[in-house]
Design an enzyme around this catalytic site. Structure first.
Site, PDB file in Angstrom:
ATOM      1  CB  CYS A 279      40.172 -33.961  39.210  1.00 55.41           C
ATOM      2  SG  CYS A 279      38.873 -32.825  38.663  1.00 55.41           S
TER       3      CYS A 279
ATOM      4  CG  ASP B  70      42.865 -35.529  45.315  1.00 62.79           C
ATOM      5  OD1 ASP B  70      42.670 -36.108  44.227  1.00 62.79           O
ATOM      6  OD2 ASP B  70      42.902 -34.290  45.435  1.00 62.79           O
TER       7      ASP B  70
ATOM      8  CG  HIS C 259      40.188 -31.250  42.949  1.00 58.48           C
ATOM      9  ND1 HIS C 259      40.662 -31.933  41.849  1.00 58.48           N
ATOM     10  CD2 HIS C 259      40.810 -31.781  44.022  1.00 58.48           C
ATOM     11  CE1 HIS C 259      41.539 -32.843  42.257  1.00 58.48           C
ATOM     12  NE2 HIS C 259      41.645 -32.779  43.565  1.00 58.48           N
TER      13      HIS C 259
END
Ligand SMILES: *[C@@H]1O[C@H](CO)[C@@H](O)[C@H](O)[C@H]1NC(C)=O
Ligand SMILES: *[C@@H]1O[C@H](CO)[C@@H](O)[C@H](O)[C@H]1NC(C)=O
Ligand SMILES: *[C@@H]1O[C@H](CO)[C@@H](O)[C@H](O)[C@H]1NC(C)=O
Ligand SMILES: *[C@@H]1O[C@H](CO)[C@@H](O)[C@H](O)[C@H]1NC(C)=O
Length: 716
Positions: free
Chosen positions: A306, A387, A364
């Site tokens: 991530c 994202d 995250h």
């Protein structure tokens, strides 16, 4: 007699684009050769790059400008001077097959919604014309061609051609990405380094990252990314038309950073085996990744997780001129069935089990981009979540956002894009369920505060954290009831929170954030809330874990029995020694849980905490910090202190965009516990500004210690 003149003009242009143009045209009468023609056009790089705040890109040797502001070209004429009464100038600007044509006028009055070109009224030189080309603040981002023609009364025409790269303009109030303060633009557009926050809120790890905006090849790779996108490949015209809109651009980039549905930049891998590529924890910046991708003919670079996806996306957005920052969500929920509940299962003795499809990552990372949402209305302007980590499909492809942060805060799950997914990531409730060996539920509690417990980004202008949790949620006043980390024994094992303060309460508190070489010290508090004595079994259990995995085997446990008089509170102090935990610290995080069992009712309560151990000390020192200027060598010293209770060895890597070309590596031989190792490194800054020097020591594939130092390079 008929002749043919060959006019050959060379420009310094982007190497990947056409660098030489040859224009052939025929002349009817040879004596016309002496008439007006264009000898040469100068793109005035240094003036335009300075005016457009794109001077960082000067090594690309291309004209890089921002929309909504004029740029200048100078045109050297030959034959005779320009005569405004008989001669005329036209400019054609083209993006792919789309183009506009405009006359060059003498009036600086122009409409801000159209392309215009005008002669600089302060520089009326008819041998050497200074022409400003102005673009509206909504034009498409990309690599344009322009063509300038001069026509005379006799129908004579002479032409020059050039290229320029158009970016968004956060300095321009009419641009959808306008952001009002200069310190914001310096941080979110111009800054080529930053910090990514990881670890746990108790022990934040500030991971340095080099965004590398100005490194060779990065600008080109960011423009290539738009061209390689499925949207462009499918319909170039439509893609070019949409490229003025930051909502569209950011959604395209979000999908192109991962490679699930396209020839995107990064391949994700969440195993422990990275032999076929680079371990995600080894990257120090975006340049290596973007260049590898472009040089391989756009095959995905192995591997990302991530923070790598988010950091590379931040580079691309900043290069394209869209304000961007990397954000960390601690205890990020991935709610697969969208019921806003994530379940966590424990055994009767406090071992966390691997049962749930839903999961919580300790952290995250995603990005936020700043833009107005003309599609949603002014309430939703400002930061938007994007994202790029491939998790769920959105509109059929792995991308997420832009989801307005204000829409997440107000639970506007009716609005585009992907608000429900991000809303759950920061708001889901955690249901903790204790299962007996026969899979019976013997304890249950609900935690409404664990998920999204801290949402943060790097502060503007300083290498420290900024808490932005309040942007995502309305924070409840601190007067609310019990601590979220304690729960109540009740005789009610159905999935409801036991609200009555009866039974037994347990809580778990770390004395201080754990440091390497020191015991992990914690307090277990057991509280009898009833007016009867109780006998309670205590089970303590510690497991190592990675940020995105269920914990592995138990590495430490302790069991006992305590007596609690009516209404009594007992506090037990416990320690886990370095020799007991150091061997599992490859995984970085520890899940510690305590289960109390009421011997009379056999109901259980649980308290748990997930934490990381701080890194050993790695520091960078620089002599004469106040007198650092470009192109003058300086020396930095990196010092590592081994605070582990065992000897360690590793590889030291030093990197810093604008300070060192490439990376330097040094072996650190085996160092006894408490030992120190120092290494001097010579640097030569290549540009002024605040630059980041990073050092890291990798002790194994997953255990890397990092530090950074911000270095101010003064302009001379
Ligand atoms: C992750 O890496 C391992 C080893 O390099 C490989 O076997 C595995 O297929 C990779 N997974 C993905 C999704 O690429
Ligand atoms: C972050 O900000 C929120 C809201 O302002 C606050 O409730 C919370 O305590 C802060 N967290 C930290 C770790 O500072
Ligand atoms: C729980 O126990 C109390 C008395 O200890 C009793 O009054 C109550 O009905 C019980 N609740 C349930 C759901 O069994
Ligand atoms: C958790 O269990 C699932 C199936 O039961 C398995 O596929 C997965 O690898 C397990 N994960 C861990 C971290 O043990």
């Amino acid at each position: 007699m008929e002749g043919e003149i060959c006019l050959k003009i060379s420009f310094y242009l982007l190497s990947s684009y056409i660098s030489e143009f040859t224009i052939n045209y025929s002349l009817a009468f040879v004596f016309l050769v002496a008439d007006l023609s264009i000898q040469h056009a100068n793109l005035e790089l240094s003036e335009n790059l300075g005016r457009h705040r794109t001077d960082g890109f000067k090594n690309a040797n291309a004209l890089v400008v921002r929309r909504g502001a004029p740029f200048k070209i100078s045109v050297q004429l030959k034959g005779r001077p320009f005569n405004p009464r008989t001669d005329s100038l036209r400019i054609k600007v083209a993006l792919g097959r789309l183009y506009v044509e405009m006359p060059v006028t003498f009036s600086t009055k122009h409409s801000s919604s159209h392309w215009n070109a005008y002669i600089d009224p302060n520089n009326l030189n008819f041998q050497k014309l200074s022409i400003f080309i102005y673009s509206p603040a909504s034009v498409s981002v990309g690599c344009y061609k322009f063509q300038l023609s001069v026509s005379t009364q006799d129908g004579q025409k002479s032409t020059v051609v050039g290229d320029f790269i158009m970016l968004c303009n956060p300095w321009c109030s009419e641009d959808a990405v306008y952001i009002p303060f200069e310190d914001q633009r310096e941080e979110y557009i111009l800054s080529d380094s930053g910090l990514l926050f990881m670890g746990t809120p108790m022990n934040l790890v500030s991971r340095p990252w080099s965004f590398d905006l100005y490194e060779p090849g990065v600008l080109e790779a960011c423009l290539d990314l738009l061209k390689v996108s499925p949207q462009h490949q499918k319909n170039k015209r439509k893609d070019y038309l949409n490229r003025g809109n930051p909502v569209y651009i950011s959604r395209v980039v979000s999908a192109m950073i991962n490679s699930e549905d396209d020839r995107g930049v990064l391949k994700g891998n969440w195993t422990d085996d990275f032999k076929q590529g680079v371990s995600p924890s080894k990257w120090t910046g975006s340049k290596d990744i973007l260049r590898m991708w472009a040089q391989s003919g756009y095959s995905p670079v192995k591997y990302g997780q991530c923070w790598v996806f988010a950091a590379v996306m931040c580079t691309v957005m900043r290069v394209l001129g869209i304000p961007c920052r990397v954000v960390t969500n601690f205890n990020s929920a991935h709610d697969t069935n969208a019921n806003l509940v994530v379940e966590e299962y424990y055994s009767e003795t406090g071992q966390k089990l691997n049962r749930s499809q839903d999961s919580i990552w300790n952290f995250h990372l995603w990005v936020e981009c700043w833009m107005t949402r003309r599609d949603l209305g002014p309430d939703m302007d400002g930061w938007q979540v994007l994202d790029p980590t491939p998790q769920e499909r959105s509109g059929g492809v792995f991308c997420c956002g832009p989801a307005p942060v204000k829409g997440i805060r107000n639970k506007r799950t009716d609005l585009i894009f992907d608000i429900p997914f991000v809303y759950a990531a920061v708001n889901a409730d955690v249901h903790t369920i204790i299962l007996s060996s026969q899979d019976q539920v013997v304890g249950f509690s609900k935690d409404t505060e664990k998920v999204g417990s801290l949402i943060c980004t790097k502060a503007i202008g300083y290498p420290r954290v900024q808490n932005i949790t309040g942007d995502y949620k309305y924070i409840k006043s601190p007067t609310s009831t019990l601590s979220s980390r304690s729960s109540t024994i009740s005789n009610d094992s159905t999935l409801r929170r036991a609200t009555a303060p009866e039974g037994v309460l347990v809580s778990l508190t770390l004395n201080k954030s754990p440091a390497p070489g020191e015991p992990i010290a914690f307090l277990v508090k057991a509280e009898n809330k009833q007016k009867i004595p109780k006998v309670v079994k205590v089970h303590m259990n510690a497991q190592a874990k990675e940020y995105n995995h269920s914990p592995s085997e138990t590495f430490w446990e302790k069991h006992g029995v305590i007596q609690l008089a009516p209404m009594e509170v007992k506090v037990v102090q416990e320690h886990i020694l370095p020799a007991q935990y150091e061997h599992v610290m490859e995984n970085n995080l520890i899940n510690l849980a305590v289960v109390l069992e009421d011997m009379a009712t056999h109901k259980r309560v649980l308290a748990s905490e997930e934490f990381n151990i701080a890194s050993p000390e790695l520091i960078i020192q620089v002599a004469d910090e106040d007198s650092i200027v470009p192109n003058k060598q300086l020396t930095a010293t990196v010092t590592f202190t081994n605070s582990f209770s065992r000897p360690v060895s590793g590889l030291l890597t030093v990197a810093g965009a604008g300070l060192i070309a490439g990376k330097k590596q040094f072996r650190i031989p085996s160092l006894r516990p408490g030992g120190k190792a120092s290494q001097s490194i010579n640097l030569t800054p290549s540009m002024a500004g605040v630059k980041m020097l990073q050092a890291s020591i990798s002790l194994s594939d997953t255990n890397t210690i990092r530090c950074f130092k911000m270095i101010s390079v003064n302009s001379i």
